[in-house]
Design a protein around this motif. Structure first.
Motif, PDB file in Angstrom:
ATOM      1  N   PRO A 497      10.544  42.961  51.281  1.00  9.85           N
ATOM      2  CA  PRO A 497      10.502  44.426  51.109  1.00  9.85           C
ATOM      3  C   PRO A 497       9.956  44.857  49.760  1.00  9.85           C
ATOM      4  CG  PRO A 497      12.754  43.632  50.878  1.00  9.85           C
ATOM      5  CD  PRO A 497      11.932  42.453  51.333  1.00  9.85           C
ATOM      6  N   ALA A 498       9.937  43.940  48.789  1.00 16.77           N
ATOM      7  CA  ALA A 498       9.496  44.313  47.447  1.00 16.77           C
ATOM      8  C   ALA A 498       8.035  44.750  47.426  1.00 16.77           C
ATOM      9  CB  ALA A 498       9.692  43.135  46.488  1.00 16.77           C
ATOM     10  N   VAL A 499       7.232  44.286  48.374  1.00 17.08           N
ATOM     11  CA  VAL A 499       5.821  44.683  48.399  1.00 17.08           C
ATOM     12  C   VAL A 499       5.701  46.185  48.606  1.00 17.08           C
ATOM     13  CG1 VAL A 499       3.640  44.446  49.642  1.00 17.08           C
ATOM     14  CG2 VAL A 499       5.051  42.431  49.218  1.00 17.08           C
ATOM     15  N   LEU A 500       6.398  46.706  49.593  1.00 18.78           N
ATOM     16  CA  LEU A 500       6.340  48.141  49.874  1.00 18.78           C
ATOM     17  C   LEU A 500       7.102  48.948  48.833  1.00 18.78           C
ATOM     18  CD1 LEU A 500       5.400  50.383  51.708  1.00 18.78           C
ATOM     19  CD2 LEU A 500       7.353  49.942  53.209  1.00 18.78           C
ATOM     20  N   LEU A 501       8.286  48.479  48.455  1.00 16.40           N
ATOM     21  CA  LEU A 501       9.080  49.215  47.464  1.00 16.40           C
ATOM     22  C   LEU A 501       8.403  49.207  46.089  1.00 16.40           C
ATOM     23  CD1 LEU A 501      12.657  48.001  48.454  1.00 16.40           C
ATOM     24  CD2 LEU A 501      11.653  50.265  48.855  1.00 16.40           C
ATOM     25  N   GLY A 502       7.653  48.149  45.789  1.00 15.88           N
ATOM     26  CA  GLY A 502       6.920  48.113  44.530  1.00 15.88           C
ATOM     27  C   GLY A 502       5.834  49.167  44.455  1.00 15.88           C
ATOM     28  N   LEU A 503       5.321  49.577  45.605  1.00 12.43           N
ATOM     29  CA  LEU A 503       4.344  50.659  45.650  1.00 12.43           C
ATOM     30  C   LEU A 503       5.010  52.022  45.535  1.00 12.43           C
ATOM     31  CD1 LEU A 503       1.868  49.603  48.496  1.00 12.43           C
ATOM     32  CD2 LEU A 503       1.272  49.971  46.095  1.00 12.43           C
ATOM     33  N   THR A 504       6.070  52.224  46.311  1.00 13.85           N
ATOM     34  CA  THR A 504       6.651  53.564  46.409  1.00 13.85           C
ATOM     35  C   THR A 504       7.528  53.934  45.223  1.00 13.85           C
ATOM     36  OG1 THR A 504       8.560  52.757  47.692  1.00 13.85           O
ATOM     37  CG2 THR A 504       6.603  53.444  48.923  1.00 13.85           C
ATOM     38  N   ASP A 505       8.269  52.972  44.658  1.00  9.32           N
ATOM     39  CA  ASP A 505       9.289  53.328  43.656  1.00  9.32           C
ATOM     40  C   ASP A 505       8.715  54.000  42.417  1.00  9.32           C
ATOM     41  OD1 ASP A 505      12.042  53.335  42.668  1.00  9.32           O
ATOM     42  OD2 ASP A 505      11.316  51.849  41.235  1.00  9.32           O
ATOM     43  N   PRO A 506       7.665  53.458  41.756  1.00  5.12           N
ATOM     44  CA  PRO A 506       7.138  54.177  40.584  1.00  5.12           C
ATOM     45  C   PRO A 506       6.633  55.568  40.921  1.00  5.12           C
ATOM     46  CG  PRO A 506       6.308  51.911  40.656  1.00  5.12           C
ATOM     47  CD  PRO A 506       6.965  52.173  41.973  1.00  5.12           C
ATOM     48  N   ALA A 507       5.997  55.710  42.095  1.00  7.25           N
ATOM     49  CA  ALA A 507       5.488  57.026  42.489  1.00  7.25           C
ATOM     50  C   ALA A 507       6.632  57.998  42.756  1.00  7.25           C
ATOM     51  CB  ALA A 507       4.597  56.888  43.725  1.00  7.25           C
ATOM     52  N   VAL A 508       7.707  57.519  43.374  1.00  5.93           N
ATOM     53  CA  VAL A 508       8.864  58.370  43.641  1.00  5.93           C
ATOM     54  C   VAL A 508       9.543  58.772  42.331  1.00  5.93           C
ATOM     55  CG1 VAL A 508      11.194  58.380  44.622  1.00  5.93           C
ATOM     56  CG2 VAL A 508       9.275  57.531  45.980  1.00  5.93           C
TER      57      VAL A 508
END
Length: 517
Positions: A497-508
């Motif tokens: 899951p870190a692949v997707l969360l690594g994209l979304t978390d900084p943007a969020v």
């Protein structure tokens, strides 16, 4: 990168226009119908390839920054601009949309939908892809509304002309609900643009509501939220969805669940949360209450459809399950926390993968048995897919356990993070109320497991095929090609899951902080 994103948005629109033209003599193949279906596969495949190149060239070290941006003045009098861009929030949705559209085009090439000539079908499919991709890529409120509305036209005709029983009534209900919500949403978008002096979504998000009074924010969130809630769909504005799914052709159901529902929740994250945070804080408890009501209602409706003697339609059951799953997405957004919003975005993608696979599989079962009625499928001897079509039965069981949120598969992480975000909501929200929402939402996961396991037991289990009974075909080659990417991505998203969360978390984090990080 700028040209690539513009091509991704405009390419399907050009392909839709080309689909209506006569095929060159050397490219017709066996027939003009085959040529236009091959054209759909080619265009959607090229767009998927371009999207993957965009994802590979994306600066993964700075996913919170808008990349591949285009900003051109369009209507000077209103300061409306052709403003495109992609960040860690929109990139996964662009890839998901391009993938599902390609798989639907591939499926339709080998199994064309029953109905009028395929020229219009392919053109509508490509128009729908263009509108959806534009919704996730535009950064101007007026363009967002136009892209948001563009999708209604092709989906209406896909249901009304290529759907099953009751298709015209279902298509009419779909378009009336969504148009009514869109009219109200447009008023909210115009209110924000007029009061702030700009329709630019990046500038508005950076301002973080400081240029809007509290009363303007409340009115804007109410108006925009109603329009987005219809598309999501949020209980009690969901009643168009089961009818639309039941009547839609297989690819229509896949795109409706996998792509179109995401437009509503994306609007909450991209527009409502950063642009009108005070208004969102006012309505967050109500949004959470409607979300958990949808979770419980959707699960109970599925349990009612799954019980013996209810004459429940399997497609309708999966549609009601979407009401429950999208309730978790809304619950995460209502928490207004990075954890909850990241969970909502993860659940968005997971739902697109898993429910898209489920509708492909239900369509295959209906093609083989001539019905999706659960009582018919689970008759005296049962459909017993394990004994008659073991690969199809195994895939249906896999998709069901992925949908119920089994750890290690994509469905688990989004719902868990959404509940974690609700457990400790943002400052200013009532924690006791959100703790109650967390408990109710968690109970919904148990109900989800109950009805999905009932479906697997009734449809998949049973003895081997009786002697003398005609066999049914197992998974075909084209079906394997269309379904296997969804299976693989469901497993990869669950294990990594870190692949997707690594994209979304900084943007969020940046979005919730008003662009200050």
């Amino acid at each position: 990168m700028q040209f690539l994103l513009a091509l991704i948005v405009a390419g399907p629109l050009l392909g839709a226009a080309a689909a209506l033209l006569p095929a060159p003599p050397g490219l017709k193949g066996k027939s003009p119908d085959q040529a236009v279906l091959r054209h759909g596969v080619t265009v959607t495949g090229a767009i998927l390839l371009a999207t993957l190149v965009l994802a590979a060239g994306f600066d993964h070290d700075h996913p919170s920054r808008m990349q591949a941006t285009t900003d051109i003045s369009w209507i000077r009098a209103l300061d409306v601009r052709i403003h495109l861009g992609v960040d860690g929030i929109s990139l996964p949705l662009l890839v998901l949309t391009a993938l599902l559209c390609f798989l639907c085009a591939l499926h339709s090439y080998f199994k064309p939908p029953a109905g009028p000539a395929p020229k219009a079908f392919v053109a509508l499919l490509l128009l729908l892809e263009s509108g959806t991709l534009a919704t996730f890529a535009v950064l101007d409120l007026v363009l967002f509304f136009l892209a948001f509305e563009t999708v209604l036209i092709p989906m209406y005709f896909l249901i009304a002309r290529w759907g099953g029983e009751g298709r015209r009534a279902a298509a009419t209900k779909f378009v009336l609900y969504t148009l009514l919500g869109s009219v109200v949403m447009l008023l909210g978008l115009l209110l924000i643009g007029v009061k702030s002096g700009t329709f630019d979504m990046v500038a508005l998000a950076t301002d973080n509501g400081r240029g809007l009074t509290a009363s303007v924010q409340v009115v804007a969130v109410l108006a925009i939220g109603i329009g987005l809630a219809v598309k999501t769909p949020m209980w009690p504005l969901h009643s168009w969805l089961p009818d639309a799914h039941t009547a839609a052709p297989t690819v229509g159901s896949v795109l409706l669940a996998g792509v179109l529902l995401k437009m509503g929740t994306y609007g909450f994250v991209r527009i409502v949360l950063p642009i009108a945070p005070d208004g969102m804080r006012t309505f967050a408890p109500y949004l959470a209450a409607f979300a958990v009501a949808g979770i419980v209602y959707g699960s109970l409706a599925c349990l009612a459809l799954a019980r013996p003697g209810a004459k429940g339609d399997l497609k309708r059951l999966i549609a009601y399950s979407s009401v429950g799953h999208m309730g978790f997405v809304l619950l995460g957004i209502a928490s207004m926390t990075p954890t909850g919003v990241n969970g909502a975005l993860f659940a968005n993608v997971a739902h697109g993968l898993v429910t898209g696979l489920l509708f492909f599989l239900v369509g295959a079962v209906k093609d083989r048995y001539g019905t999706a009625d659960l009582d018919t499928l689970a008759g005296a001897t049962g459909a017993a897919l394990y004994g008659r079509a073991p690969r199809l039965g195994a895939l249906l069981a896999f998709a069901a356990v992925a949908s119920l949120g089994l750890p290690g598969l994509a469905g688990f992480w989004g719902e868990m993070l959404a509940l974690f975000g609700t457990f400790d909501p943002a400052e200013g929200l009532s924690r006791p109320a959100f703790l109650a929402f967390t408990a109710i939402g968690a109970s919904g996961t148990l109900l989800t497991a109950a009805y999905l396991l009932i479906v697997v037991r009734r449809v998949c289990t049973g003895g081997p095929r009786p002697a003398g009974e005609a066999p049914i075909p197992d998974v075909q080659g084209y079906e394997f090609a269309a379904w296997s990417p969804l299976v693989v991505l469901t497993v990869l998203a669950g294990l990594w899951p870190a692949v997707l969360l690594g994209l979304t978390d900084p943007a969020v984090q940046k979005l919730l902080a008003g662009g200050t990080q």
